[in-house]
Design a protein around this motif. Sequence first.
Motif, PDB file in Angstrom:
ATOM      1  N   SER A  34       5.457  17.498  -6.200  1.00 55.84           N
ATOM      2  CA  SER A  34       6.840  18.005  -6.177  1.00 55.84           C
ATOM      3  C   SER A  34       7.066  18.966  -5.024  1.00 55.84           C
ATOM      4  N   THR A  35       6.134  19.881  -4.855  1.00 54.21           N
ATOM      5  CA  THR A  35       6.314  20.872  -3.793  1.00 54.21           C
ATOM      6  C   THR A  35       6.185  20.224  -2.413  1.00 54.21           C
ATOM      7  N   ALA A  36       5.305  19.238  -2.285  1.00 55.00           N
ATOM      8  CA  ALA A  36       5.179  18.530  -1.007  1.00 55.00           C
ATOM      9  C   ALA A  36       6.485  17.810  -0.656  1.00 55.00           C
ATOM     10  N   CYS A  37       7.113  17.208  -1.662  1.00 51.92           N
ATOM     11  CA  CYS A  37       8.398  16.536  -1.423  1.00 51.92           C
ATOM     12  C   CYS A  37       9.445  17.530  -0.932  1.00 51.92           C
ATOM     13  N   LEU A  38       9.472  18.702  -1.542  1.00 48.20           N
ATOM     14  CA  LEU A  38      10.483  19.683  -1.151  1.00 48.20           C
ATOM     15  C   LEU A  38      10.145  20.364   0.170  1.00 48.20           C
ATOM     16  N   ARG A  39       8.893  20.447   0.509  1.00 46.98           N
ATOM     17  CA  ARG A  39       8.535  20.950   1.842  1.00 46.98           C
ATOM     18  C   ARG A  39       9.091  20.027   2.929  1.00 46.98           C
ATOM     19  N   ARG A  40       9.210  18.754   2.615  1.00 46.49           N
ATOM     20  CA  ARG A  40       9.757  17.798   3.585  1.00 46.49           C
ATOM     21  C   ARG A  40      11.246  18.029   3.841  1.00 46.49           C
ATOM     22  N   VAL A  41      11.960  18.580   2.881  1.00 48.43           N
ATOM     23  CA  VAL A  41      13.397  18.835   3.051  1.00 48.43           C
ATOM     24  C   VAL A  41      13.667  20.350   3.057  1.00 48.43           C
ATOM     25  N   VAL A 104      11.738  13.450  -7.011  1.00 50.39           N
ATOM     26  CA  VAL A 104      11.777  12.230  -6.195  1.00 50.39           C
ATOM     27  C   VAL A 104      13.214  11.940  -5.778  1.00 50.39           C
ATOM     28  N   ASP A 105      14.119  11.935  -6.745  1.00 49.78           N
ATOM     29  CA  ASP A 105      15.518  11.625  -6.430  1.00 49.78           C
ATOM     30  C   ASP A 105      16.217  12.762  -5.699  1.00 49.78           C
ATOM     31  N   ALA A 106      15.971  13.995  -6.122  1.00 48.13           N
ATOM     32  CA  ALA A 106      16.642  15.123  -5.481  1.00 48.13           C
ATOM     33  C   ALA A 106      16.242  15.238  -4.007  1.00 48.13           C
ATOM     34  N   ALA A 107      14.948  15.105  -3.725  1.00 40.52           N
ATOM     35  CA  ALA A 107      14.498  15.173  -2.333  1.00 40.52           C
ATOM     36  C   ALA A 107      15.009  13.966  -1.545  1.00 40.52           C
ATOM     37  N   GLY A 108      15.053  12.816  -2.195  1.00 42.25           N
ATOM     38  CA  GLY A 108      15.599  11.629  -1.537  1.00 42.25           C
ATOM     39  C   GLY A 108      17.058  11.804  -1.168  1.00 42.25           C
ATOM     40  N   GLN A 109      17.793  12.390  -2.087  1.00 44.94           N
ATOM     41  CA  GLN A 109      19.213  12.633  -1.812  1.00 44.94           C
ATOM     42  C   GLN A 109      19.380  13.661  -0.692  1.00 44.94           C
ATOM     43  N   TRP A 124      17.168   7.731   2.451  1.00 50.00           N
ATOM     44  CA  TRP A 124      16.613   7.879   1.107  1.00 50.00           C
ATOM     45  C   TRP A 124      15.459   6.898   0.929  1.00 50.00           C
ATOM     46  N   GLN A 125      15.647   5.670   1.353  1.00 49.91           N
ATOM     47  CA  GLN A 125      14.585   4.665   1.242  1.00 49.91           C
ATOM     48  C   GLN A 125      13.356   5.074   2.051  1.00 49.91           C
ATOM     49  N   GLU A 126      13.590   5.620   3.230  1.00 53.28           N
ATOM     50  CA  GLU A 126      12.476   6.088   4.053  1.00 53.28           C
ATOM     51  C   GLU A 126      11.761   7.240   3.356  1.00 53.28           C
TER      52      GLU A 126
END
Length: 145
Positions: A34-41, A104-109, A124-126
């Motif tokens: 989760s934190t890795a996903c949010l570090r990306r955004v 997953v969805d929040a970071a994608g959005q 988002w797909q990327e």
Amino acid sequence: MTEAEWSACDNPKAMLQFVTERLGKTERKMRLFSTACLRRVWSQLQDERSRQAVEVAERYADSLASEDDREAAQEAVAQVRGLGGIASKWTLSAVARTGAIMVVDAAGQCAASPPEQEYDPSRWQEEWRVQCGLVREIFGSLPFY
């Protein structure tokens, strides 16, 4: 899911579900995902409380923050309006798997609609493809042993 399907999967939610079914308790790794996903955004987490929430979640995953710290950060970030606040709040979910799936969805959005730009579903797909890579990096081949 076979190991070949795992390697080719482009749906991070399916991968997280598989990991949970195969490994059971994966709280720490789910939080790290989760934190890795949010570090990306990260640039879209413009309110400092959102960033602090992610930092607390990282420390909590490694037992460097207490349950009280997690709850206080979740309470603070709940006051943040917008997607960045929502996404950050999910990193602190009491149930790490639920939080990871929501992130997953929040970071994608967030990736699909950066500030000052039009929404682009291809971003988002990327992001999902990258998230699948993060799942593989964090969980490795553990689900197959």
